[in-house]
Structure formats: C-alpha cells, structure tokens
Design an enzyme around this catalytic site. Structure first.
Site, PDB file in Angstrom:
ATOM      1  N   GLN A 133       0.829  -1.210   0.000  1.00 50.37           N
ATOM      2  CA  GLN A 133       0.000   0.000   0.000  1.00 50.37           C
ATOM      3  C   GLN A 133       0.868   1.266   0.000  1.00 50.37           C
ATOM      4  O   GLN A 133       2.027   1.224   0.467  1.00 50.37           O
ATOM      5  CB  GLN A 133      -0.904   0.053   1.263  1.00 50.37           C
ATOM      6  CG  GLN A 133      -2.148  -0.810   1.194  1.00 50.37           C
ATOM      7  CD  GLN A 133      -1.933  -2.229   1.687  1.00 50.37           C
ATOM      8  OE1 GLN A 133      -1.092  -2.500   2.573  1.00 50.37           O
ATOM      9  NE2 GLN A 133      -2.681  -3.167   1.133  1.00 50.37           N
ATOM     10  N   ASN A 145      -4.193   0.961  -2.318  1.00 51.57           N
ATOM     11  CA  ASN A 145      -3.688  -0.398  -2.516  1.00 51.57           C
ATOM     12  C   ASN A 145      -2.730  -0.444  -3.706  1.00 51.57           C
ATOM     13  O   ASN A 145      -2.733   0.466  -4.544  1.00 51.57           O
ATOM     14  CB  ASN A 145      -4.854  -1.367  -2.782  1.00 51.57           C
ATOM     15  CG  ASN A 145      -5.534  -1.834  -1.505  1.00 51.57           C
ATOM     16  OD1 ASN A 145      -4.899  -2.025  -0.467  1.00 51.57           O
ATOM     17  ND2 ASN A 145      -6.840  -2.030  -1.586  1.00 51.57           N
ATOM     18  N   CYS A 160      -6.276   0.997   6.966  1.00 49.42           N
ATOM     19  CA  CYS A 160      -5.119   0.084   6.931  1.00 49.42           C
ATOM     20  C   CYS A 160      -4.501   0.086   8.326  1.00 49.42           C
ATOM     21  O   CYS A 160      -3.994   1.121   8.768  1.00 49.42           O
ATOM     22  CB  CYS A 160      -4.104   0.543   5.885  1.00 49.42           C
ATOM     23  SG  CYS A 160      -2.608  -0.477   5.835  1.00 49.42           S
ATOM     24  N   ASN A 179     -12.945  -1.088   6.509  1.00 46.58           N
ATOM     25  CA  ASN A 179     -12.784  -1.818   5.247  1.00 46.58           C
ATOM     26  C   ASN A 179     -13.390  -3.211   5.416  1.00 46.58           C
ATOM     27  O   ASN A 179     -13.559  -3.700   6.514  1.00 46.58           O
ATOM     28  CB  ASN A 179     -11.302  -1.867   4.842  1.00 46.58           C
ATOM     29  CG  ASN A 179     -10.437  -2.587   5.874  1.00 46.58           C
ATOM     30  OD1 ASN A 179     -10.819  -2.807   7.017  1.00 46.58           O
ATOM     31  ND2 ASN A 179      -9.242  -2.963   5.458  1.00 46.58           N
ATOM     32  N   HIS A 205     -14.114  -7.271   5.432  1.00 46.17           N
ATOM     33  CA  HIS A 205     -13.410  -8.539   5.667  1.00 46.17           C
ATOM     34  C   HIS A 205     -14.392  -9.703   5.683  1.00 46.17           C
ATOM     35  O   HIS A 205     -15.510  -9.569   6.215  1.00 46.17           O
ATOM     36  CB  HIS A 205     -12.658  -8.493   7.009  1.00 46.17           C
ATOM     37  CG  HIS A 205     -11.504  -7.541   7.002  1.00 46.17           C
ATOM     38  ND1 HIS A 205     -10.231  -7.934   6.654  1.00 46.17           N
ATOM     39  CD2 HIS A 205     -11.437  -6.202   7.244  1.00 46.17           C
ATOM     40  CE1 HIS A 205      -9.419  -6.879   6.705  1.00 46.17           C
ATOM     41  NE2 HIS A 205     -10.129  -5.811   7.058  1.00 46.17           N
ATOM     42  N   GLU A 226      -5.433 -10.008   0.620  1.00 49.37           N
ATOM     43  CA  GLU A 226      -5.955  -8.644   0.724  1.00 49.37           C
ATOM     44  C   GLU A 226      -6.566  -8.154  -0.582  1.00 49.37           C
ATOM     45  O   GLU A 226      -6.022  -8.400  -1.671  1.00 49.37           O
ATOM     46  CB  GLU A 226      -4.837  -7.667   1.129  1.00 49.37           C
ATOM     47  CG  GLU A 226      -4.419  -7.783   2.576  1.00 49.37           C
ATOM     48  CD  GLU A 226      -3.674  -6.537   3.039  1.00 49.37           C
ATOM     49  OE1 GLU A 226      -3.940  -5.442   2.499  1.00 49.37           O
ATOM     50  OE2 GLU A 226      -2.819  -6.669   3.933  1.00 49.37           O
ATOM     51  N   ARG A 227      -7.675  -7.451  -0.438  1.00 56.15           N
ATOM     52  CA  ARG A 227      -8.254  -6.730  -1.573  1.00 56.15           C
ATOM     53  C   ARG A 227      -7.192  -5.784  -2.146  1.00 56.15           C
ATOM     54  O   ARG A 227      -6.558  -5.060  -1.386  1.00 56.15           O
ATOM     55  CB  ARG A 227      -9.465  -5.926  -1.102  1.00 56.15           C
ATOM     56  CG  ARG A 227     -10.123  -5.063  -2.129  1.00 56.15           C
ATOM     57  CD  ARG A 227     -11.301  -4.283  -1.586  1.00 56.15           C
ATOM     58  NE  ARG A 227     -10.939  -3.331  -0.524  1.00 56.15           N
ATOM     59  CZ  ARG A 227     -11.798  -2.436  -0.015  1.00 56.15           C
ATOM     60  NH1 ARG A 227     -13.051  -2.389  -0.446  1.00 56.15           N
ATOM     61  NH2 ARG A 227     -11.398  -1.618   0.956  1.00 56.15           N
ATOM     62  N   CYS A 251      -1.865  -8.467   7.976  1.00 56.65           N
ATOM     63  CA  CYS A 251      -2.946  -7.521   7.674  1.00 56.65           C
ATOM     64  C   CYS A 251      -3.525  -7.060   9.006  1.00 56.65           C
ATOM     65  O   CYS A 251      -4.113  -7.862   9.736  1.00 56.65           O
ATOM     66  CB  CYS A 251      -4.021  -8.192   6.827  1.00 56.65           C
ATOM     67  SG  CYS A 251      -5.415  -7.115   6.432  1.00 56.65           S
ATOM     68  N   GLY A 252      -3.347  -5.791   9.349  1.00 57.85           N
ATOM     69  CA  GLY A 252      -3.761  -5.289  10.659  1.00 57.85           C
ATOM     70  C   GLY A 252      -5.266  -5.309  10.839  1.00 57.85           C
ATOM     71  O   GLY A 252      -5.785  -5.840  11.839  1.00 57.85           O
ATOM     72  N   THR A 253      -5.991  -4.747   9.878  1.00 61.21           N
ATOM     73  CA  THR A 253      -7.454  -4.768   9.987  1.00 61.21           C
ATOM     74  C   THR A 253      -7.963  -6.203   9.879  1.00 61.21           C
ATOM     75  O   THR A 253      -8.971  -6.558  10.498  1.00 61.21           O
ATOM     76  CB  THR A 253      -8.120  -3.913   8.888  1.00 61.21           C
ATOM     77  OG1 THR A 253      -7.594  -4.300   7.602  1.00 61.21           O
ATOM     78  CG2 THR A 253      -7.905  -2.430   9.133  1.00 61.21           C
ATOM     79  N   GLY A 254      -7.224  -7.035   9.132  1.00 61.00           N
ATOM     80  CA  GLY A 254      -7.596  -8.449   9.028  1.00 61.00           C
ATOM     81  C   GLY A 254      -7.450  -9.168  10.357  1.00 61.00           C
ATOM     82  O   GLY A 254      -8.286 -10.004  10.726  1.00 61.00           O
TER      83      GLY A 254
HETATM   84  N1  LIG Z   1      -6.167  -4.274   1.399  1.00 65.82           N
HETATM   85  C1  LIG Z   1      -6.976  -3.525   2.382  1.00 65.82           C
HETATM   86  C2  LIG Z   1      -6.244  -2.225   2.777  1.00 65.82           C
HETATM   87  C3  LIG Z   1      -4.969  -2.494   3.575  1.00 65.82           C
HETATM   88  C4  LIG Z   1      -5.259  -3.260   4.850  1.00 65.82           C
HETATM   89  C5  LIG Z   1      -4.060  -3.950   5.517  1.00 65.82           C
HETATM   90  N2  LIG Z   1      -2.783  -3.788   4.873  1.00 65.82           N
HETATM   91  C6  LIG Z   1      -4.009  -3.620   7.010  1.00 65.82           C
HETATM   92  O1  LIG Z   1      -2.928  -3.623   7.599  1.00 65.82           O
HETATM   93  O2  LIG Z   1      -5.120  -3.390   7.582  1.00 65.82           O
HETATM   94  C7  LIG Z   1      -8.337  -3.178   1.750  1.00 65.82           C
HETATM   95  O3  LIG Z   1      -8.409  -3.112   0.503  1.00 65.82           O
HETATM   96  O4  LIG Z   1      -9.292  -2.985   2.525  1.00 65.82           O
END
Ligand SMILES: N[C@H](CCC[C@H](N)C(=O)O)C(=O)O
Length: 282
Positions: A46, A66, A75, A159, A161, A210-211, A219-222
């Site tokens: 990103q 992205n 993110c 975002n 998931h 990831e999208r 992936c933090g939000t993941g």
């Molecule tokens: N690919 C994610 C954005 C980056 C999230 C990820 N890198 C993180 O650390 O949360 C999306 O399209 O929603």
C-alpha cells in the site's frame, strides 16, 4: 518529477509513505500502481499519504492506496507506521494522535516500548455496512465460491473482511480461493479474505488475501476482523495473539459498542527519492 518517500513495514506488510504536507503530491491510480510495482517502481502493498487534517480536533488525515491503485478506507499496519513516520519526521511530539481516515477517526499511540497501539474504532457487522449482499446479519453465513461453500463471518473495520476458520493456515487454500472471495459478486466493493486457525482461546494463526494487494505477510485490519469474528463465534476470548507470517499482533476487544485495540511494531526501512516516468508526470 522527483517524489520523496519513506519505505516502512508493519510485520512485513510494506508501505511507501508520502508526506503530502511538505510535498504536494497525491498519486493517481496509475502513479500508485507505479510506486507499488516491485520491478519498475519502489514496491509495496500500500501507499500511505500524510496530510493536514480537514476536521477540527484531529491531527492529521491519512489516505491509503492499494497496490492496484484503488483508494481504500483503512489500513491497520499502516496506522502504526503513520504515527512512527510523523514522529520521525518531526511533524508531532504527541505520543497519541487523532487521525482522520475515509472510515472515521483512529488513534495510534506510540508506546514507550517502541510498539504502537491503535484504537481502530468499533467493528461493524450488518451486511449493509460491509457491504455484503445478504438478507441476514448472522455471525456465520455460507458463501458459495466456485465449487466450494465456505462458512464466513463478515466484519467491517472501516474496510470489508470475510473471515473463515481453517484447520491449518499452512495448507489453507489462500492462493486458489482468496482471489475468488475478493472478487465475489456478493461483495460490491470486493473484500479482504481471512483464513484463521484457532490455536487456543487467546491465540490464532492468520493468513489474509488482501483486496487490491494479494496475500500479504500481515494484515492489521484483518487481524482485528479475525479476532472479533472468533470472539463473536464463541471460539476466542480477548485479548487475542494473532500470529501472521510476518510476526505477531495483539488484538483486544471488550465487546459490542467497544473499539478494537491493536498493538504491534512499526519499522522504517529507508528514505528514498524516485523519478516519476514522463508518461506519469502530473
Ligand atoms: N487491502 C486492504 C487495505 C490495507 C489493509 C491492511 N494492509 C491492514 O494492515 O489493515 C483493503 O483493501 O481494505
């Protein structure tokens, strides 16, 4: 046109960070794809943009692109690098900052240990908030993907998931089904596809396709979405240690109506400058 950048990562989820306060540049989709290109550009998952705030009561605005050039809402690993960046570049001396994103305000805090804790805001679960084409808000929903049916939990951290439980992340079909889930017709804005293995009530292993970026090392939000989904399913208790291929995050969530707190590292790798190709000049 020369672009100054800082290369950073959060557990191997890597970023090109641009100071758009002192350098008037926000990338077009094509410029973002160039910067993210690991052969012709700098290379990253990103691109993170640091801007002046547009809302009273906030310190900065944070925009995220992205690798495929699309701008997105949030993110998590990037939020930790964001606060490290603004400290390293003398843009603030506040240990905790309030940062505007497309999906609301988050608060990263630089801890004395050097790790970063981020208040990622409240998770959302209603299908319309993901968005997910469904007439149900059930915790577990079946998703037909090609020749398979997966039991997914949908979570928005700003975002989207879609998280599922697998026996072993090492053998999970991330490569085959990750892109199919990402682009599934029931996700009108596409989706990040999480595959989590339950280790015990306070620990999981996680891989995320990831999208807009493909599978990343973390992936933090993941990680937030997976921990929250596991708690909602009655499989996990807060706090949850999330082991990703790039390292470990700690996720805490006290339940509905409460924010998700994510703690982990943020690393600066190098500073650089890159020439935009003439065909990409603004
Ligand atoms: N690919 C994610 C954005 C980056 C999230 C990820 N890198 C993180 O650390 O949360 C999306 O399209 O929603």
């Amino acid at each position: 046109m020369k672009i100054r950048f800082t290369k950073m990562h959060g557990l191997g989820n890597d970023f090109v960070v641009l100071d758009a306060i002192h350098q008037s540049f926000v990338p077009t989709p094509a410029q973002a794809r160039f910067l993210a290109d690991r052969h012709f550009g700098v290379g990253c998952d990103q691109i993170l943009i640091v801007e002046e705030p547009s809302q009273a009561g906030t310190d900065f605005r944070y925009r995220i692109f992205n690798a495929d050039g699309g701008e997105v809402e949030q993110c998590g690993n990037g939020a930790r690098c964001f606060v490290r960046f603004v400290h390293d570049h003398g843009l603030t001396d506040k240990p905790e900052i309030r940062v505007e994103t497309r999906s609301g305000i988050i608060s990263p805090r630089l801890e004395a240990s050097g790790e970063v804790t981020v208040d990622m805001g409240e998770p959302r679960f209603a299908a319309a908030d993901i968005p997910f084409d469904s007439d149900s808000d059930a915790v577990i929903q079946p998703l037909q993907v090609d020749d398979a049916i997966f039991d997914i939990s949908v979570v928005s951290m700003g975002n989207p998931h879609a998280v599922q439980v697998v026996d072993d992340v090492g053998t999970a079909p991330v490569g085959r089904y990750g892109p199919l889930i990402e682009n599934h017709r029931r996700f009108p804005r596409r989706v990040n596809a999480g595959f989590m293995q339950i280790v015990d009530r306070h620990a999981i292993r996680l891989r995320v396709h990831e999208r807009g970026a493909g599978e990343t090392l973390a992936c933090g939000t993941g990680a937030c979405a997976a921990a929250v989904a596991g708690i909602r399913r009655g499989l996990l208790d807060s706090p949850v240690r999330v082991a990703t291929r790039g390292g470990e995050l700690t996720i805490a969530w006290a339940g509905y109506g409460q924010p998700v707190l994510m703690t982990g590292p943020a690393v600066r790798v190098f500073e650089g400058e890159i020439d935009l190709p003439s065909q990409l000049e603004p």
